[in-house]
Design an enzyme around this catalytic site. Structure first.
Site, short mmCIF file in Angstrom:
data_model
loop_
_atom_site.label_atom_id
_atom_site.label_comp_id
_atom_site.label_asym_id
_atom_site.label_seq_id
_atom_site.Cartn_x
_atom_site.Cartn_y
_atom_site.Cartn_z
N ARG A 183 0.89 -1.41 -0.11
CA ARG A 183 -0.12 -0.11 0.12
C ARG A 183 0.86 1.30 -0.05
NH1 ARG A 183 -3.70 -3.09 -2.10
NH2 ARG A 183 -4.38 -4.86 -0.71
N LYS A 302 0.46 -8.98 13.88
CA LYS A 302 -0.90 -9.11 12.89
C LYS A 302 -0.88 -10.76 13.11
CE LYS A 302 -2.66 -9.00 8.32
NZ LYS A 302 -2.66 -8.20 7.00
N GLU A 306 -5.86 -12.36 7.73
CA GLU A 306 -5.27 -12.35 6.29
C GLU A 306 -4.27 -13.51 5.92
OE1 GLU A 306 -4.65 -8.36 5.30
OE2 GLU A 306 -6.76 -8.30 4.78
N ARG A 371 -18.17 -9.19 8.98
CA ARG A 371 -17.06 -8.79 9.31
C ARG A 371 -16.62 -7.78 10.19
NH1 ARG A 371 -12.76 -7.07 4.80
NH2 ARG A 371 -11.27 -5.83 5.95
N LYS A 395 -7.90 -0.35 14.45
CA LYS A 395 -7.96 0.56 13.33
C LYS A 395 -9.09 1.11 13.65
CE LYS A 395 -6.30 -2.25 9.42
NZ LYS A 395 -6.52 -2.88 8.07
N ASP A 400 -12.14 -1.35 7.24
CA ASP A 400 -10.71 -1.11 6.88
C ASP A 400 -10.26 0.41 6.05
OD1 ASP A 400 -7.99 -1.73 6.13
OD2 ASP A 400 -8.79 -3.25 4.72
N GLU A 428 -4.68 4.05 0.79
CA GLU A 428 -4.91 2.91 -0.01
C GLU A 428 -6.33 3.13 -0.54
OE1 GLU A 428 -4.88 -0.34 2.70
OE2 GLU A 428 -5.73 -1.71 1.12
N HIS A 556 -16.12 0.07 1.21
CA HIS A 556 -15.57 -1.18 0.33
C HIS A 556 -16.05 -1.46 -0.87
CE1 HIS A 556 -12.52 -4.23 0.55
NE2 HIS A 556 -12.23 -4.15 1.72
N TRP A 578 -14.60 -10.38 0.94
CA TRP A 578 -13.82 -9.54 0.24
C TRP A 578 -14.43 -8.54 -1.02
CZ3 TRP A 578 -9.31 -13.66 -0.55
CH2 TRP A 578 -8.42 -13.51 0.61
O1 GCW Z 1 -6.20 -2.77 4.56
C1 GCW Z 1 -5.64 -3.88 4.27
C2 GCW Z 1 -4.61 -3.90 3.23
C3 GCW Z 1 -3.49 -4.95 3.50
C4 GCW Z 1 -3.08 -4.76 4.97
C5 GCW Z 1 -4.14 -5.13 5.82
C6 GCW Z 1 -3.93 -4.82 7.47
C7 GCW Z 1 -0.82 -5.06 5.77
O2 GCW Z 1 -5.30 -4.25 1.99
O3 GCW Z 1 -2.83 -4.60 2.58
O4 GCW Z 1 -1.98 -5.67 4.91
O5 GCW Z 1 -5.34 -4.08 5.78
O6 GCW Z 1 -4.04 -3.84 7.74
O7 GCW Z 1 -3.23 -5.74 7.89
#
Ligand code: GCW
Length: 739
Positions: A183, A302, A306, A371, A395, A400, A428, A556, A578
């Site tokens: 990103r 993390k 993912e 989610r 976050k 996201d 992003e 999203h 997704w």
């Molecule tokens: O926003 C998403 C991104 C991923 C990122 C993930 C995260 C680093 O698309 O690229 O990975 O979040 O925050 O872990």
């Protein structure tokens, strides 16, 4: 001949003097261009009394000298005796004058990082004092003083006491060891791992200066999608070289810890956090790190998200995982920042010998949920179960980093666990490297949001600064937007987001406009017209991006993978969550995600006072409407339009705002140096085109459900939907290979 040569030399140096490539960020220190002010400053600043007895005081003194020399266009002498116009800087241990003049209490109230800047009289002489309890406090004071001058403040009667509200103010780099940046839209990583530890790029030093100037005191060097190799000796030595550069500037180095590291680089058969050999491996690894980096800050992790491995691979919990690392770090005063960005419950195989046979028994139940709710569901039960040196990093929103999200319901829900804010500076989902979007209004909207956790006024700012729940440790992180582009952030206005993050991390009471004002004056000019115009553009830019991408609570709906451009039609990705269609739920009836009691009931994760504000589709602030409600295309909006009409209006408003921004910018041609002026102009024209693209693609797609025309008076899309759906950008930058 000679004359001609000198003439050209003169022209050339004039050009060089005015061409600005942005490398100096907000630390330009150009000569004060206001004659009266220059006189006033010169009479107040005759020299400095500053003992540079430590590495930090040395860089602080250098910065003060360079800054003053640039701003006042004269060399500032050292003074042994105090005279009229002396600046006396230091701590009680570095300066006898300060030790004699300040009461212990007054200084100790400043804590480890606060400072005082004060105008005083000493034996009838007018002087300015910059002091703190610690060396780094003095450094922060120096930067603040230079900021006062760069922004043309009156310095005749200063009495500034400034203490940061949050302890750990950290940049998270999503930088990989091969120098790609997940990103990242500003070139490749500034960390040249290959040449480290021997080659120390000047950029590392300027990076540290820039961060210290806004109070950032930590940097996570590596991507949260982690590579265990960074924990091997070869890389630790390189990280240590960076730590050596940053140390005088009060900046600690942190690394990302890959949970499967004991398997990948340790030769163990498991990474189970309750296994004694694993615990021991981490203890030894951490001890080793501290040999190289004695003030190492700790780990950012993390896990089970993912595809990243984590404790759930072994049927263990986030608390088990975080606490194991915390125990290894505790003897060295290190911390763990454990991320709450989790939504992957099918435990994935991420390394060859990683044990993927054990899965979370709750996986199915959690997977079927929204989610939006997952972080809360997974973390809330562990409130109070983490070690003292663990922060859970959340976050700002539940999904996201969208252009607009309601705040994450975790804030306010974990009174016994320090929660740390994670903002994303890199854009992003906000136009990436080419859109002018000033993020401070977004940050402020979140920080000022009221969680009602105790009572009215329980804002997120007060939760993360510890004042509501008495957290003993506090933090805030920003995912960096920095790369090796000459101007660091690709878009000159990306610098403003880095700047604003640091300033708000230090003092979340500052307003977005105040910060913009400071940044513009330091970056462009103090000219009123310039400041007012750019400030208006910056403040408007956040709502503009919301409108041309995701108005009224859409979220999203970006294209797959790289997230560049619109992709509301995407419905074929492996995981339901997704896919954009999962988030907007458009159908013949209407659009939006029902998160009320009749839907996923994510609203129940908020305090009643908050959910009451949002639970009724007729009362909710319309900016959040489609986050929480699935409403009919004919739903009546405050404007009197139906929902479809309002959506058309908002998308058009977004496009119009960008055109307005372009127009405003063009009016500044004679006030901005040519290079930056042209750069921003070209980027704005990309932004204008892309805003139109977003509007056209989204309206055409949603129209297949609403079946209503775009109202008369609006511009009509210049292509058909299939055209927009067919656009492909295989090499769009920043693609980390994730969703
Ligand atoms: O926003 C998403 C991104 C991923 C990122 C993930 C995260 C680093 O698309 O690229 O990975 O979040 O925050 O872990």
């Amino acid at each position: 001949m000679k004359r001609i040569f000198f003439f050209f030399y003169f022209i050339l140096s004039a050009l060089i003097a005015t061409a600005e490539d942005g490398y100096n960020l907000w630390l330009r220190y150009n000569k004060i261009d206001n004659g009266n002010l220059l006189l006033q400053y010169s009479s107040r600043i005759s020299g400095i009394q500053f003992n540079n007895t430590t590495a930090t005081l040395k860089v602080a003194k250098e910065e003060l000298e360079i800054g003053l020399q640039g701003l006042l266009a004269k060399k500032i002498p050292d003074q042994i005796n105090i005279v009229n116009g002396s600046i006396v800087a230091g701590t009680p241990s570095s300066s006898a004058f300060i030790s004699a003049s300040f009461k212990n209490k007054e200084l100790s109230d400043l804590g480890k990082e606060g400072f005082i800047i004060r105008t005083a009289k000493s034996n009838q002489k007018n002087i300015t004092i910059i002091t703190a309890n610690t060396d780094v406090g003095v450094l922060y004071g120096v930067f603040h003083f230079l900021r006062l001058l760069q922004t043309h403040q009156n310095i005749q009667q200063l009495n500034i006491i400034s203490v940061p509200k949050i302890q750990n103010r950290i940049l998270d780099h999503w930088d990989n060891l091969n120098r790609t940046v997940e990103r990242g839209y500003s070139g490749i990583s500034i960390w040249n791992w290959h040449e480290l530890p021997d080659y120390i790029d000047q950029r590392y030093i300027d990076y540290a200066r820039a961060n210290a100037s806004i109070g950032i005191n930590g940097t996570v060097l590596t991507n949260v999608n982690a590579n265990a190799l960074v924990l091997t000796k070869d890389y630790l030595v390189k990280a240590a070289a960076l730590a050596n550069v940053f140390r005088p500037y009060g900046i600690k180095v942190y690394l990302t810890a890959k949970f499967s590291a004991p398997l990948e680089i340790g030769g163990l058969k498991t990474a189970d956090p309750l296994d004694a050999s694993v615990q021991n491996w981490w203890k030894q690894k951490v001890d080793e790190i501290y040999q190289y980096i004695p003030d190492f800050g700790g780990f950012l992790v993390k896990a089970n998200s993912e595809g990243q491995p984590g404790p759930q691979n072994y049927g263990r919990t986030h608390a088990d995982g975080a606490n194991m690392l915390a125990d290894a770090l505790a003897p060295h005063n290190g911390i763990v920042m454990w991320r709450a960005f989790v939504y992957d419950v099918r435990v994935q195989k991420s390394t060859e010998n990683f044990d993927s046979s054990i899965t979370d028994p709750n996986a199915q139940t959690i997977a079927s949920a929204d989610r939006f709710k997952q972080a809360y569901n997974e973390f809330k039960p562990f409130d109070g179960k983490f070690r003292k040196n663990v922060l859970v990093q959340v976050k700002n929103g539940p999904i996201d980093f969208q252009p607009r999200e309601p705040f994450s319901p975790l804030f306010g829900a974990m009174p016994q666990t320090p929660l740390m804010m994670e903002f994303q500076l890199t854009q992003e989902y906000l136009g990436q490297g080419t859109h002018l979007v000033y993020e401070a209004p977004l940050f402020k909207e979140v920080l000022d949001a009221d969680t009602y956790t105790n009572a009215k006024g329980s804002t997120i700012a007060k939760i993360i600064d510890g004042s509501i729940d008495n957290y003993s440790i506090t933090g805030i992180a920003g995912v960096a937007n920095i790369g090796n582009e000459r101007n660091w952030t690709n878009h000159p206005f990306g610098q403003a987001n880095w700047y604003a993050f640091g300033r708000l991390a230090w003092d979340h009471d500052l307003t977005a406009a105040q910060i913009a004002d400071e940044w513009i004056k330091q970056t462009f000019s103090n000219n009123k017209q310039v400041v007012n115009t750019i400030e208006k553009i910056m403040i408007a830019s956040r709502e503009a991006v919301v409108n041309y991408m995701t108005p009224l609570g859409l979220h999203h709906i970006m294209a797959t993978g790289h997230h560049y451009g619109p992709g509301p039609w995407v419905d074929n990705l492996a995981r339901a969550d997704w896919n954009p269609v999962y988030y907007h739920h458009a159908d013949l009836f209407g659009i939006g995600f029902d998160r009320t009691a009749t839907g996923s009931n994510a609203l129940a994760q908020y305090k009643k006072e908050v959910s009451d504000q949002w639970k009724d589709s007729n009362n909710i602030e319309e900016k959040y409407l489609l986050w929480f409600h699935h409403v009919s295309w004919n739903h009546k909006m405050n404007s009197g339009k139906n929902l479809w009409g309002e959506l058309c209006a908002k998308y058009q408003e977004g496009v119009d705002s960008v055109r307005w921004m372009q127009h405003q910018w063009n009016g500044l041609k004679n006030f901005i140096d040519e290079e930056k002026f042209q750069q921003v102009k070209m980027f704005l024209s990309i932004q204008g085109k892309e805003a139109v693209w977003w509007r056209n693609a989204c309206l055409l797609y949603f129209q297949t459900f609403s079946k209503m025309p775009i109202p008369a008076g609006y511009e009509k899309p210049d292509h058909i939907l299939e055209y927009y759906e067919s656009l492909k950008f295989p090499y769009a930058p920043g693609n980390g290979g994730n969703n």
